[in-house]
Design an enzyme around this catalytic site. Sequence first.
Site, PDB file in Angstrom:
ATOM      1  N   GLY A 109       0.803  -1.214   0.000  1.00  0.00           N
ATOM      2  CA  GLY A 109       0.000   0.000   0.000  1.00  0.00           C
ATOM      3  C   GLY A 109       0.835   1.264   0.000  1.00  0.00           C
ATOM      4  O   GLY A 109       2.015   1.257  -0.375  1.00  0.00           O
ATOM      5  N   ASP A 110       0.216   2.366   0.453  1.00  0.00           N
ATOM      6  CA  ASP A 110       0.889   3.669   0.434  1.00  0.00           C
ATOM      7  C   ASP A 110       2.187   3.654   1.240  1.00  0.00           C
ATOM      8  O   ASP A 110       3.183   4.270   0.845  1.00  0.00           O
ATOM      9  CB  ASP A 110      -0.038   4.753   0.992  1.00  0.00           C
ATOM     10  CG  ASP A 110      -1.050   5.239  -0.039  1.00  0.00           C
ATOM     11  OD1 ASP A 110      -0.790   5.094  -1.245  1.00  0.00           O
ATOM     12  OD2 ASP A 110      -2.105   5.761   0.372  1.00  0.00           O
ATOM     13  N   ASP A 134      -8.226  -2.831   1.504  1.00  0.00           N
ATOM     14  CA  ASP A 134      -8.977  -1.623   1.832  1.00  0.00           C
ATOM     15  C   ASP A 134      -9.386  -0.814   0.599  1.00  0.00           C
ATOM     16  O   ASP A 134     -10.296   0.009   0.679  1.00  0.00           O
ATOM     17  CB  ASP A 134      -8.159  -0.717   2.758  1.00  0.00           C
ATOM     18  CG  ASP A 134      -7.699  -1.436   4.016  1.00  0.00           C
ATOM     19  OD1 ASP A 134      -8.436  -2.319   4.488  1.00  0.00           O
ATOM     20  OD2 ASP A 134      -6.604  -1.116   4.520  1.00  0.00           O
ATOM     21  N   MET A 176     -13.267  -4.723   7.944  1.00  0.00           N
ATOM     22  CA  MET A 176     -12.016  -3.972   7.897  1.00  0.00           C
ATOM     23  C   MET A 176     -12.117  -2.829   6.878  1.00  0.00           C
ATOM     24  O   MET A 176     -13.166  -2.587   6.292  1.00  0.00           O
ATOM     25  CB  MET A 176     -10.855  -4.911   7.581  1.00  0.00           C
ATOM     26  CG  MET A 176     -10.647  -5.972   8.654  1.00  0.00           C
ATOM     27  SD  MET A 176      -9.257  -7.078   8.351  1.00  0.00           S
ATOM     28  CE  MET A 176      -7.908  -6.057   8.970  1.00  0.00           C
TER      29      MET A 176
END
Length: 334
Positions: A109-110, A134, A176
């Site tokens: 991810g980021d 997500d 989540m």
Amino acid sequence: MEKTELGVNRIGILTSGGDAPGMNAAIRGAVRTAQCMGIQCVGIRHGYAGLINGDFTVLDESDVSGITKRGGTMLYTARSKEFQTEEGLQRAVDTCKYMGIEGLITIGGDGTFRGALELYKRGIKVIGIPCTIDNDIGCTTYTIGFDTACNTAIDAVDKLGDTMQSHERCSVVEVMGHETGYLALNVGIATGATITLIPEVSYDFDKDVIGRIRTARLAGRTHFMVIVAEAMDPVQTIAEKINQATGIETRVTALGHVQRGGDPLMRDRVIATSMGYRAVMLLAEGKNSRVVAMDGDIMIDLDIEEALAKEKVFDMEQYRMFTALTFLDKGILR
């Protein structure tokens, strides 16, 4: 081994941050593409911590055979505090140079991309692949793992719905999503939930929770499903308030990390494989500091700094659709 025309001889692959279904498919896509082009692949275990510590394994086509259908990541994943220090970053750079890694594919991810950016600033070629259940990365409309995680949650909620209907109860289910509601909203739509609470939309508890349950009750409903994104109020508190206000027996289920696991579904297998292929091709073409992304159904790549600067735009129309389908907020589509 002789260098390819564009000078990429050996690349490293790592997975970092939270695991997601499809990571293995991305690894396989990258390894098989590299092997086809005569590029050697080195798998880096345990993410950036493995890069610092030299936890490597050479990967060839046989090592990744059959892993597309498996959840998790064969390279393991971890978060590294040491990598966030200048000393740790320099150790990672030195290890890359020592091992002759000329390009690095980072899957995550980021946070994974921010780490890759720091390596790029220190002379390492990097390509990022977005992978998180997500679906909250701003530069891409889709992230690997999202579809499978949604379906895992949907299956669980459907099963809970059977029990809630049998006992005429209310179920409050936490899914989540980190600080976003993409997973919760899609699960709410797919399961026909009574209410979905997400951080992107503020709500009044009496009106938007209790009011909707009472309206649904008057319409003949005897059981109720409330989907809650993990960034919202504690689900136990929400359940207790529903019980106190309505007298309906209310149960709590937090799906937790079960949403991360399981065999990836078709969409995640195909997109992950395609992104792995694209990442290797970018390195072979001499590209650097790029993130592979989806723009709708089209695969693109963009500069890693540009990618990190982008913010995810929440689809309010999708939320309005969910609300309209519950018949509980008349006039919302006007």
